[in-house]
Scaffold this motif. Structure first.
Motif, PDB file in Angstrom:
ATOM      1  N   SER A  50      46.290  47.832 -48.158  1.00 54.20           N
ATOM      2  CA  SER A  50      45.889  48.183 -49.514  1.00 54.20           C
ATOM      3  C   SER A  50      46.382  47.121 -50.489  1.00 54.20           C
ATOM      4  CB  SER A  50      46.443  49.562 -49.885  1.00 54.20           C
ATOM      5  OG  SER A  50      47.867  49.541 -49.841  1.00 54.20           O
ATOM      6  N   GLN A  51      46.019  47.311 -51.750  1.00 53.63           N
ATOM      7  CA  GLN A  51      46.438  46.352 -52.767  1.00 53.63           C
ATOM      8  C   GLN A  51      47.957  46.365 -52.971  1.00 53.63           C
ATOM      9  OE1 GLN A  51      44.376  44.214 -54.158  1.00 53.63           O
ATOM     10  NE2 GLN A  51      46.040  43.244 -55.251  1.00 53.63           N
ATOM     11  N   ASN A  72      50.517  43.212 -52.753  1.00 52.07           N
ATOM     12  CA  ASN A  72      51.463  42.869 -53.825  1.00 52.07           C
ATOM     13  C   ASN A  72      52.880  42.716 -53.285  1.00 52.07           C
ATOM     14  OD1 ASN A  72      49.383  42.975 -55.688  1.00 52.07           O
ATOM     15  ND2 ASN A  72      49.702  45.151 -56.123  1.00 52.07           N
TER      16      ASN A  72
END
Length: 646
Positions: A305-306, A310
């Motif tokens: 996922s994002q 990150n």
């Protein structure tokens, strides 16, 4: 977290779940209800898991869910990376564990359905090696693997058919349209047969037409063979020209050069090829293998996922910062000793990079030269196929362009004439309609007059007689034309051939003209692009030269034996600034240490002074009170004395 819960609630309120939750009701679900909800979502992905968790033990539920999540390649978040903690949270229905799983499942439900379906057939059953010693078990296991491979191929074909855009409705429409065309062709053939049967000697004419068709097909086949042989001859001539050119170059090289130059050239080629084989290609191969390894590793990992990306970016930035700090420390530590060696290492690395760049430029130039030669041969063959001659150059090309321009002007003129004729045809068509309307009105008037005179049908009978006579004359004329056509069949065939040749030549010229225009346009655009690239590269080159000059001056000042000259170096200045800041920081830390050590005694001394101040204040108040009491006593004593005197 709120966005995650909002997304989960929205998905659960849609088909096929239709739970009618809101944020409050969803957050107030108990652990068993949350586990049952997770099980319902897993049951939607794989129907085998659509069960009531109250009918099985918690360990069985956790084991079943973990197995399915493993098949679906779910990776627990960083906060629950420990598998035992994740398993415990799954057993107890912990919200921090269940919510991310629901969010991940509802994000990609369709994809996970497909993965779960494929897992039923593609998750291989591991058979112990001791059982495979049995021939029957080994044969069954082999059949099982073959069926698995067959299923993979069939599934791929099915997916390709689904994405190909073809549908059964379109195929049925195409079949019905082809059947209608077939019926129309059959009816047309029958009508033509009936029309031909009325002509005399139609069998002989059909036989002649069939022979003519066969001869035309044979002529087309011979023309195709002739063209193929021409192409083969042209390619052979091209190979011969290349071989002669190479032979000529080799003769020139042998005549104009000495054995020493030939040996030097061969040594250069050997050195270049050795560099490619021993250094460049193995390094590139190792780099490609490393990239492929990392790509395979990334593919094997589950979807990220994002937030995961990150986190990885933050870790990468931290590692890069640590690397830079270590490099700076190492440079500061070994700077005085290895200054000369570092300069030599830098020069060696620069030379190595230049060598690699020149090798890549040489290889790219060779590839570009071979590609240009292939394009030249291709263009030459296309020119031979279209016109049968060499590519036009110089004045011939200008003459050809002028000829095309004149033909283009003639074409535009004829197109204008066609437009005028089309407009005139529309006017004549309208005139014909008006005349037909007037003719019908006159016919009605004539019919009324004939009825009035008692000779009804006279004009119709006369028209029929004229029509029959006209039909007879047309039949006679058609018979005459048939005889003329039979006698002029060879001339018609020759005329058709010439017309076909003319049409093909005209089409080839037109296509060649448009191709040349497109090539000229593309070359102009490429010239503009190359000019802009040249200017950009020139500016970059000047910037790099300025930077290189600065670096040389810095290196010269840095390695200079003169201390005053070395002080001018930017590196020395920054080093002094760093030392000054470090000394200042050291002094501040010492001052901070002194303040921290004296903080306790100072605070104690402040407390003692405050107590002393309070004590003195108390004494002052007592003194003031004592003075007030003494004054009152004196006043009382004086009053008593006055009364005694009285």
């Amino acid at each position: 977290m709120s966005d995650q819960i909002q997304f989960i609630v929205e998905k659960l309120n849609q088909e096929p779940f239709r739970k009618n939750y809101n944020l409050i009701t969803f957050d107030s679900l108990e652990s068993m209800q949350l586990l049952q909800l997770l099980n319902d979502v897993l049951g939607e992905i794989d129907p085998k898991h659509a069960v009531d968790i109250r009918e099985e033990l918690p360990e069985q539920t956790a084991k079943r869910m973990l197995s399915l999540l493993g098949i679906l390649k779910y990776k627990p978040p960083g906060s629950v990376s420990d598998l035992s903690a994740f398993r415990q949270g799954l057993v107890t229905g912990s919200k921090p564990v269940i919510h991310p799983v629901l969010h991940w499942l509802l994000q990609r439900t369709n994809e996970l359905k497909k993965r779960a379906y494929l897992a039923r057939f593609l998750v291989k059953l591991e058979v112990p090696a001791e059982f495979l010693q049995d021939d029957t078990v080994a044969d069954i296991n082999k059949q099982y693997e073959e069926l698995m491979e067959a299923f993979k191929n069939l599934h791929k074909e099915c997916e390709q058919l689904k994405t190909s855009g073809l549908s059964t409705a379109e195929i049925r429409r195409d079949i019905s349209a082809m059947e209608e065309e077939k019926d129309q062709l059959i009816k047309r053939v029958e009508r033509l047969k009936k029309r031909v049967e009325t002509v005399q000697n139609h069998q002989r004419m059909l036989e002649i037409a069939r022979q003519l068709r066969l001869e035309k097909e044979r002529e087309e086949s011979l023309a195709q063979q002739k063209q193929e042989q021409k192409n083969q001859l042209f390619h052979a001539e091209q190979r011969l020209q290349r071989a002669q050119l190479q032979l000529k170059e080799m003769h020139h090289a042998v005549v104009d050069s000495k054995p020493e130059s030939l040996m030097k050239k061969l040594e250069e080629e050997i050195n270049f090829n050795s560099y490619l084989v021993t250094e460049k290609i193995p390094r590139e191969l190792a780099s490609k293998k490393n990239s492929a390894y990392f790509l395979q590793k990334v593919i094997a990992e589950p979807a990220m996922s994002q937030s995961d990306l990150n986190v990885l970016e933050i870790k990468i930035n931290e590692v890069n910062a640590q690397m830079n700090q270590l490099i700076e420390k190492r440079m500061m530590k070994y700077e005085p000793i290895d200054s000369k060696f570092s300069m030599y290492r830098q020069q060696a690395s620069i030379i190595s990079r230049k060598k690699e760049a020149k090798a890549e430029e040489l290889q790219a130039a060779k590839e570009e030269m071979s590609s240009t030669e292939r394009q030249m041969l291709q263009k030459t063959s296309q020119a031979h196929e279209l016109e049968g001659s060499e590519v036009l150059k110089g004045d011939e090309f200008k003459h050809y362009v002028n000829k095309l321009r004149s033909k283009n002007t003639f074409y535009k003129k004829k197109r204008l004439e066609i437009a005028e004729i089309t407009a005139e045809y529309g006017i004549l068509q309208r005139t014909e309609e008006l005349l037909k309307q007037r003719h019908e009105a006159i016919q009605q008037q004539l019919q009324a007059i004939e009825d009035k005179k008692g000779i009804s049908g006279y004009s119709y009978t006369q028209e029929e007689l004229e029509r029959v006579s006209a039909v007879k004359s047309e039949m006679d004329e058609m018979k005459g034309r048939t005889l003329d056509n039979m006698s002029e069949m060879e001339l018609t065939q020759e005329c058709d051939e010439k017309k076909i040749q003319y049409d093909s030549c005209a089409a080839g010229l037109e296509s060649n003209r448009s191709t040349l225009e497109q090539e000229v346009k593309g070359l102009l655009e490429e010239c503009v692009q190359e000019e802009s690239n040249y200017r950009y590269i020139n500016c970059m080159k000047r910037n790099l030269e300025i930077q290189l000059q600065r670096a040389k001056e810095e290196m010269k000042a840095y390695v200079s034996p003169d201390p005053q000259e070395r002080r001018k170096a930017i590196r020395e200045q920054y080093t002094r600034m760093i030392l000054e800041q470090e000394n200042l920081g050291k002094k501040l830390r010492e001052k901070q240490k002194v303040v921290r050590e004296s903080h306790g005694p100072n605070m104690k001394q402040i407390k003692m002074w405050q107590d002393f101040e309070q004590l003195m204040e108390c004494k002052r108040e007592c003194f003031l009170k004592q003075q007030n009491q003494t004054a009152i006593g004196q006043v009382i004593q004086e009053g008593g004395k006055d009364r005694l005197v009285l």
